[in-house]
Design a protein around this motif. Structure first.
Motif, PDB file in Angstrom:
ATOM      1  N   MET A 280      23.742  42.695  44.764  1.00 46.13           N
ATOM      2  CA  MET A 280      23.459  41.946  45.981  1.00 46.13           C
ATOM      3  C   MET A 280      23.750  42.842  47.175  1.00 46.13           C
ATOM      4  O   MET A 280      24.868  43.365  47.316  1.00 46.13           O
ATOM      5  N   HIS A 281      22.750  43.031  48.031  1.00 49.09           N
ATOM      6  CA  HIS A 281      22.923  43.894  49.183  1.00 49.09           C
ATOM      7  C   HIS A 281      23.867  43.267  50.206  1.00 49.09           C
ATOM      8  O   HIS A 281      24.024  42.052  50.282  1.00 49.09           O
ATOM      9  N   ASP A 282      24.469  44.116  50.999  1.00 43.15           N
ATOM     10  CA  ASP A 282      25.538  43.691  51.907  1.00 43.15           C
ATOM     11  C   ASP A 282      25.099  42.585  52.862  1.00 43.15           C
ATOM     12  O   ASP A 282      25.859  41.642  53.131  1.00 43.15           O
ATOM     13  N   ALA A 283      23.887  42.671  53.382  1.00 36.63           N
ATOM     14  CA  ALA A 283      23.443  41.693  54.377  1.00 36.63           C
ATOM     15  C   ALA A 283      23.381  40.290  53.782  1.00 36.63           C
ATOM     16  O   ALA A 283      23.822  39.320  54.401  1.00 36.63           O
ATOM     17  N   LEU A 284      22.838  40.165  52.571  1.00 33.84           N
ATOM     18  CA  LEU A 284      22.738  38.858  51.931  1.00 33.84           C
ATOM     19  C   LEU A 284      24.130  38.333  51.588  1.00 33.84           C
ATOM     20  O   LEU A 284      24.424  37.145  51.751  1.00 33.84           O
ATOM     21  N   LEU A 285      24.992  39.211  51.130  1.00 31.58           N
ATOM     22  CA  LEU A 285      26.366  38.822  50.808  1.00 31.58           C
ATOM     23  C   LEU A 285      27.059  38.214  52.024  1.00 31.58           C
ATOM     24  O   LEU A 285      27.689  37.145  51.946  1.00 31.58           O
ATOM     25  N   LYS A 286      26.897  38.856  53.154  1.00 28.53           N
ATOM     26  CA  LYS A 286      27.535  38.371  54.376  1.00 28.53           C
ATOM     27  C   LYS A 286      26.935  37.050  54.845  1.00 28.53           C
ATOM     28  O   LYS A 286      27.655  36.155  55.301  1.00 28.53           O
ATOM     29  N   ARG A 287      25.624  36.904  54.722  1.00 29.98           N
ATOM     30  CA  ARG A 287      24.981  35.648  55.136  1.00 29.98           C
ATOM     31  C   ARG A 287      25.468  34.481  54.275  1.00 29.98           C
ATOM     32  O   ARG A 287      25.764  33.392  54.780  1.00 29.98           O
ATOM     33  N   LEU A 288      25.566  34.692  52.968  1.00 25.93           N
ATOM     34  CA  LEU A 288      26.023  33.636  52.070  1.00 25.93           C
ATOM     35  C   LEU A 288      27.469  33.243  52.361  1.00 25.93           C
ATOM     36  O   LEU A 288      27.821  32.065  52.356  1.00 25.93           O
ATOM     37  N   GLN A 289      28.308  34.238  52.618  1.00 29.49           N
ATOM     38  CA  GLN A 289      29.696  33.956  52.944  1.00 29.49           C
ATOM     39  C   GLN A 289      29.792  33.119  54.223  1.00 29.49           C
ATOM     40  O   GLN A 289      30.588  32.178  54.312  1.00 29.49           O
ATOM     41  N   THR A 290      28.942  33.421  55.168  1.00 30.51           N
ATOM     42  CA  THR A 290      28.973  32.717  56.453  1.00 30.51           C
ATOM     43  C   THR A 290      28.491  31.274  56.323  1.00 30.51           C
ATOM     44  O   THR A 290      29.116  30.344  56.847  1.00 30.51           O
ATOM     45  N   VAL A 291      27.382  31.061  55.624  1.00 28.99           N
ATOM     46  CA  VAL A 291      26.794  29.722  55.612  1.00 28.99           C
ATOM     47  C   VAL A 291      27.475  28.769  54.627  1.00 28.99           C
ATOM     48  O   VAL A 291      27.546  27.564  54.871  1.00 28.99           O
ATOM     49  N   SER A 414      21.328  57.550  43.681  1.00 28.48           N
ATOM     50  CA  SER A 414      21.119  56.177  43.210  1.00 28.48           C
ATOM     51  C   SER A 414      20.558  55.327  44.347  1.00 28.48           C
ATOM     52  O   SER A 414      20.976  55.474  45.501  1.00 28.48           O
ATOM     53  N   PRO A 415      19.633  54.430  44.043  1.00 31.09           N
ATOM     54  CA  PRO A 415      18.978  53.641  45.098  1.00 31.09           C
ATOM     55  C   PRO A 415      19.859  52.610  45.790  1.00 31.09           C
ATOM     56  O   PRO A 415      19.633  52.270  46.948  1.00 31.09           O
ATOM     57  N   VAL A 416      20.878  52.073  45.091  1.00 29.55           N
ATOM     58  CA  VAL A 416      21.573  50.879  45.573  1.00 29.55           C
ATOM     59  C   VAL A 416      22.277  51.113  46.901  1.00 29.55           C
ATOM     60  O   VAL A 416      22.230  50.274  47.809  1.00 29.55           O
ATOM     61  N   ASP A 417      22.955  52.260  47.045  1.00 31.08           N
ATOM     62  CA  ASP A 417      23.658  52.534  48.305  1.00 31.08           C
ATOM     63  C   ASP A 417      22.694  52.562  49.491  1.00 31.08           C
ATOM     64  O   ASP A 417      22.999  52.049  50.572  1.00 31.08           O
ATOM     65  N   ILE A 418      21.540  53.151  49.280  1.00 32.80           N
ATOM     66  CA  ILE A 418      20.542  53.250  50.353  1.00 32.80           C
ATOM     67  C   ILE A 418      20.016  51.862  50.696  1.00 32.80           C
ATOM     68  O   ILE A 418      19.865  51.512  51.869  1.00 32.80           O
ATOM     69  N   GLU A 419      19.751  51.064  49.677  1.00 36.41           N
ATOM     70  CA  GLU A 419      19.247  49.708  49.895  1.00 36.41           C
ATOM     71  C   GLU A 419      20.259  48.856  50.667  1.00 36.41           C
ATOM     72  O   GLU A 419      19.883  48.079  51.549  1.00 36.41           O
ATOM     73  N   SER A 420      21.534  49.022  50.348  1.00 37.29           N
ATOM     74  CA  SER A 420      22.564  48.235  51.042  1.00 37.29           C
ATOM     75  C   SER A 420      22.619  48.581  52.521  1.00 37.29           C
ATOM     76  O   SER A 420      22.750  47.704  53.382  1.00 37.29           O
ATOM     77  N   VAL A 421      22.505  49.869  52.839  1.00 34.80           N
ATOM     78  CA  VAL A 421      22.512  50.291  54.246  1.00 34.80           C
ATOM     79  C   VAL A 421      21.309  49.715  54.979  1.00 34.80           C
ATOM     80  O   VAL A 421      21.428  49.132  56.066  1.00 34.80           O
ATOM     81  N   LEU A 422      20.132  49.850  54.392  1.00 34.93           N
ATOM     82  CA  LEU A 422      18.921  49.367  55.056  1.00 34.93           C
ATOM     83  C   LEU A 422      18.902  47.842  55.165  1.00 34.93           C
ATOM     84  O   LEU A 422      18.345  47.286  56.122  1.00 34.93           O
ATOM     85  N   SER A 423      19.522  47.145  54.203  1.00 41.82           N
ATOM     86  CA  SER A 423      19.523  45.680  54.239  1.00 41.82           C
ATOM     87  C   SER A 423      20.257  45.149  55.466  1.00 41.82           C
ATOM     88  O   SER A 423      20.033  44.008  55.883  1.00 41.82           O
ATOM     89  N   LEU A 424      21.128  45.960  56.052  1.00 44.89           N
ATOM     90  CA  LEU A 424      21.906  45.530  57.213  1.00 44.89           C
ATOM     91  C   LEU A 424      21.133  45.638  58.524  1.00 44.89           C
ATOM     92  O   LEU A 424      21.602  45.166  59.556  1.00 44.89           O
TER      93      LEU A 424
END
Length: 515
Positions: A280-291, A414-424
């Motif tokens: 789960m990318h960082d942006a989605l994680l933060k949105r779920l925690q907030t809502v 690895s793709p995941v770190d890059i995806e997490s940065v861009l997701s923000l």
């Protein structure tokens, strides 16, 4: 040890009048559902299926699917579920591979079953409006019966098929004892209480769906069927049934939050969140925690082969971390070029994640696939094919698949770190990163972006430059797409991005400046 049939009877005896399953207008108590499970068990026996036989089932997440799953557990029949989107050739392959005596299907799979040559030689059991069925599930329900435990803990419970993104799918047979222990661990690791309620939306041909089904029965809980995922229906069910916890892949969480009705839907009953199946990318994680402001937010990392690898019960506090080994598991990270489980990596060094096969939740090898066993099973350890590292605190981070590793200019990326940065980036709705062939670099890092609002490559590149992403990991190209291709359970299909199987956005944007 209890088998799964006797496990279900525990809930019937403890809470006979509690609602066990909901499917639209249908609501069955544990006592009522047990009677229908018994009717299905009797129907299977009358059709000639005996303990140890495989039953191929091609159904959506409807009460009939869940009922057949439990009927097989009582009868000792090996539940063998298949994606309801399966093509005729997939049905042919799995019927032959499992040596299944019968197939159960519904209207959505009617054309595929009709076109399957192997299906024509099997016993045909229909659910609802289908063509060519020899027997009909509905006829079995005309006379309810008490279910009778005929299986033992060491019998085979089910056989799941891997997604088969490379080559033929592999059968993963699992015993009653492993399934029961995995469900118990799921209850404990997600801190489920008696009488909880969940959405039965993860497919019952997938290990996450099966785990939700079994774990809810262990706690006398309520399983709310969602035949196929629909955000509107899911939100209505959360509100109407007062769902207490969710266990979904990240894609489905994304779709719930993106739905126009989410903000106006009462979701306050949901107190626990869990996710698995993909990072789960960082942006989605933060949105779920907030809502949701959940009291527990679990990142569960596992597979069909060994249900639990690791658990992070504080997912929002340490984004990206898969935590530490689960209750029944031992984990290691070994060097990418090794098949020796003793060749562990140093902290922060990326390698392949492996899990000990002595786990109570583990399978014992693939079905009739010595080649797959030779690739994945070494000296008592299961080599997952996932890459990751352990940080200085001892927490695991999963970075991708060995096959997804991008090798650019001699560097492993690895793709995941890059995806997490861009997701923000606020303009990014979804993103997937893959390696495309390049004459100079071997492979170049390319980001495929589904934008929320218009954005260009320069803005995204500037965002990466301002982050802690090291320079050689920065995407060299950005491709804007209408949708990120995914599997039916929400996993990104990078091979489709690499082969050009996507729909680009109708826009032309300038390339990224050189490093």
């Amino acid at each position: 040890m209890l088998d799964l049939g006797r496990t279900f009877l525990q809930s019937v005896e403890r809470s006979p009048r509690e609602v066990a399953i909901v499917d639209g207008a249908l609501r069955l108590s544990y006592y009522q559902w047990a009677r229908r499970i018994g009717a299905a068990q009797r129907g299977l026996a009358a059709a000639g299926l005996v303990r140890g036989d495989h039953l191929l089932v091609v159904l959506q997440n409807r009460w009939e699917m869940a009922t057949l799953h439990w009927a097989c557990q009582f009868a000792g029949i090996v539940m063998t579920p298949l994606n309801w989107r399966a093509k005729p050739e997939e049905i042919d392959y799995c019927l032959a591979d499992a040596e299944a005596k019968a197939i159960v299907w519904e209207q959505v799979a009617d054309a595929a079953v009709a076109a399957s040559s192997a299906a024509s030689r099997a016993l045909l059991i229909g659910v609802g409006d289908v063509h060519g069925a020899t027997l009909r599930f509905e006829d079995w329900m005309a006379a309810e019966a008490e279910p009778m435990p005929r299986a033992e803990a060491n019998d085979w419970s089910l056989m799941l098929y891997t997604s088969g993104t490379t080559g033929k799918p592999k059968g993963v047979p699992r015993r009653h004892r492993a399934e029961r222990i995995a469900a118990l661990a799921h209850v404990a690791q997600n801190r489920y209480g008696v009488g909880e309620c969940t959405l039965g939306v993860m497919p019952l041909y997938h290990t996450m769906g099966v785990r939700s089904l079994l774990s809810l029965a262990l706690i006398d809980g309520r399983f709310v069927c969602i035949p196929r995922f629909d955000a509107t229906r899911a939100l209505e069910a959360i509100r109407d049934e007062e769902v207490t916890h969710l266990y979904l892949v990240p894609t489905l969480y994304h779709d719930l939050l993106s739905h126009p009705s989410f903000a106006s839907t009462d979701t306050r009953s949901v107190r626990k969140l869990g996710f698995a199946g993909a990072p789960m990318h960082d942006a989605l994680l933060k949105r779920l925690q907030t809502v949701f402001e959940p009291e527990l937010f679990v990142n569960h990392y596992g597979s069909s082969e060994i249900y639990t690898f690791s658990i992070n019960q504080r997912a929002a506090e340490k984004p990206g971390s898969a935590g530490r080994a689960g209750l029944n598991t031992r984990l290691r990270v070994v060097r990418l070029d090794q098949r020796d489980p003793e060749c562990a990596t140093a902290p922060m060094e990326e390698g392949q994640i492996i899990a000990e096969l002595r786990s109570d939740e583990a399978f014992e090898g693939y079905h009739k696939r010595a080649d797959a066993d030779a690739k994945s099973l070494h000296r008592g350890w299961y080599f997952t094919g996932d890459t990751g590292y352990v940080d200085g605190d001892g927490d695991l981070f999963v970075t991708g698949r060995v096959d997804d590793m991008i090798i650019s200019g001699g560097e492993n990326i690895s793709p995941v770190d890059i995806e997490s940065v861009l997701s923000l980036h606020p303009a990014v709705d979804e993103v997937a990163v893959a390696g495309l062939q390049d004459e100079r670099w071997g492979q170049k890092v390319v980001a495929f972006v589904k934008a929320r609002v218009p954005v260009d490559a320069q803005a995204l590149d500037a965002h990466c430059r301002d982050s802690d992403l090291v320079n050689f990991k920065r995407p060299r190209d950005y491709v804007f797409v209408r949708e990120i291709p995914k599997s039916p359970v929400g996993k990104v299909l990078r091979r489709k991005l690499q082969s050009g199987e996507y729909e680009p956005e109708d826009t032309t944007l300038p390339a990224v400046p050189p490093a």
